[in-house]
Scaffold this active site. Sequence first.
Site, mmCIF file in Angstrom:
data_model
loop_
_atom_site.group_PDB
_atom_site.id
_atom_site.type_symbol
_atom_site.label_atom_id
_atom_site.label_comp_id
_atom_site.label_asym_id
_atom_site.label_seq_id
_atom_site.Cartn_x
_atom_site.Cartn_y
_atom_site.Cartn_z
ATOM 1 N N LYS A 184 0.859 -1.190 0.000
ATOM 2 C CA LYS A 184 0.000 0.000 0.000
ATOM 3 C C LYS A 184 0.898 1.243 0.000
ATOM 4 C CE LYS A 184 -4.157 0.121 2.145
ATOM 5 N NZ LYS A 184 -5.181 0.173 3.213
ATOM 6 N N GLU A 210 -18.308 -6.221 11.050
ATOM 7 C CA GLU A 210 -19.211 -5.522 11.976
ATOM 8 C C GLU A 210 -20.224 -6.475 12.613
ATOM 9 O OE1 GLU A 210 -18.319 -4.367 9.029
ATOM 10 O OE2 GLU A 210 -17.457 -2.388 9.409
ATOM 11 N N ARG A 246 -25.232 -3.198 8.239
ATOM 12 C CA ARG A 246 -25.089 -4.629 7.937
ATOM 13 C C ARG A 246 -25.127 -5.498 9.192
ATOM 14 N NH1 ARG A 246 -19.505 -5.914 5.050
ATOM 15 N NH2 ARG A 246 -20.748 -5.052 3.384
#
Length: 629
Positions: free
Chosen positions: A264, A352, A380
Amino acid sequence: MSAPDLLGRIAGPADVKALPPAALPELAAQIRRRLIDVVSRTGGHLGPNLGVVELTIALHRVFDAPRDRIVWDTGHQSYVHKMLTGRADRLGTLRTAGGLSGYPCRAESPHDLVENSHASTALSYADGLARGLELTGQRRHTVAVVGDGALTGGMAWEALNNIGAARRRVVIVLNDNGRSYDETVGALHAHLTALRQDAAGNTDHSTDGNTAGDADGSAPNLLRILGFGYVGPVDGHDLRALDTALRRAHDAHGPVVVHVVTSKGNGYAPAEQDPADRMHTVSPAPKPTAVTGDPPPAPKQAWTDVFGDELVAIGEERADVVALTAAMRLPAGLGAFGDRFPHRLVDVGIAEQHAVTCAAGLASVGLHPVVAVYSTFLGRAFDQVLMDVGLHRLPVTFVLDRAGVTGPDGPSHHGMWDVSLLQGVPGLRLAAPRDAVRLRELLREALAHESGPTVLRYPKGSAPAPVPLHSRVGSLDVLTPRRLHSQVLLVSSGPMATVAVAAAARLAELGVPATVVDPRWTHPITADLMSLVSEHDLVITLEDNAIGGGLGAALSVAAHRAGLGTRVIPLGLPVDFLPVGERDELLRACGLDVEGVLHTVTDALWRGAHWSAPDGGERPLLPDPLLQM
Ligand SMILES: Cc1ncc(C[n+]2csc(CCOP(=O)(O)OP(=O)(O)O)c2C)c(N)n1
Ligand SMILES: CC(=O)[C@@H](O)[C@H](O)COP(=O)(O)O
Ligand SMILES: [Mg+2]
């Protein structure tokens, strides 16, 4: 002599395919320079996009998009894809109203399929796309690019379970840079690391002919066990190796994973060396301000930092408080808490649903968990909040950052549905602090509540100047002097208090006395609030949430059921997908600014013959957000 402008000649993937391999490193260099130059000004996901420059070039050379479908998980790493599909010249409009979205956008290009920036969905899309292409007799490829972080999400494993069993051709490009924001957590990350190390240590990379060509490593390969061909690990910055690996996957006869190892921020030292998150998201360059000679404005504190600071103080006092994050330790404000109490911070990865039910488990043994997530991502995990926490009346506190209009991240990031969803959870209490003082106060009240779930919500950015109370009625704060016979009651949720107080001052100048009240705990509706409502002719609610199922809707129902003659007009966000834009601009467009409140009040009073405009003119009508439902 300077190199030719290769990027400027790219109108689409055909132009990428037409370049000789020898020109590709220069193209990659030009893409990198453009990313750094533009995104450092516009803001956005610089680190993730620098990490996929070579991968995206190779993908568009090996596959034939848009006939072949390429899906980007989360989509934050799709800037290079946009540059190679004819949008390089518009990159400067990134994440601005009317400009390029920071995520794939179907209105921009037939190359863009998935606009949702919520992680871990790409493999499910790919399963559906592949099944659909097969059912409709289209022999095309389906490619899903998924990060190692997104692969920690539950949906990804539901999809792998289906794709691996179906023996259908699906190419999964696993972009493994070892990070979400932080280093990726969990057993999967350890497994991928083992595969990388095994391949590095195992010089014999013989390939067995009947699959797509595999590193013949010794470590058991979970993906192969699940029925996938496995190609890699491949150096994700080596164009030649990528080309070879992707062509093997292209020719595979079943589902195959190409394990691409990238870094990254690759190619830009400040990103590569960024200790926090490799410049996962960079802020827009500050706009120049006119030199006025005035003292600089007092620095404002971010809502997130106020929360993080207060939670550390609480953590010192209460050993039962534990915090959970879904791979967003720093963005959600848990950095200081984790540094101070490393054993009381749980990072579950981008998961989550697991975070919520894990919190339920923690609460079941007497702890008080704090689940800190962005409002939009809690959606969600609604079933987990409702059934795993709510049904069991467990003391879990949800702290929802980025609640309401966020702005540059567009429709799948505005946190505008949490109130509507959560007001349906029996026993849940929801609070919206209007400023930093109330955030600290309400966080403590939430953690003191032990008989069910509590929720705090606040927006992106800086907390406003403190809005003092004039009086307290029960748990309500009255923010204006109590006026006899005030016709109008403004009920503001959270930071809408600043707007409501300013609007009340303007109404007073127009001869319309108004009272402003901040319920602090906006759900459930209290008897004290209903008593105030009954004393007024007109009630306007202001909330940074969708009108459908929000505070205003609940208050309207309560007033109607109580048989009150009071007219309640909810002001809030339309039940719609709001575009990319500046937060203040979008709020203004929804009537959630002072002028919008004035129009609503004066129009309502005028229609009710309670009031005529000083100029006697017609009142301009606001577009009714409800009409968009
Ligand atoms: C459901 C959900 N939770 C949290 C986020 C916030 N988020 C955006 S990108 C990201 C990290 C993604 O990591 P990875 O998939 O490895 O992609 P990379 O940035 O490393 O390329 C997270 C947590 C999100 N988009 N969706
Ligand atoms: C892609 C994603 O979901 C996050 O990276 C998001 O862009 C973060 O937004 P903030 O900049 O508000 O933290
Ligand atoms: Mg990653």
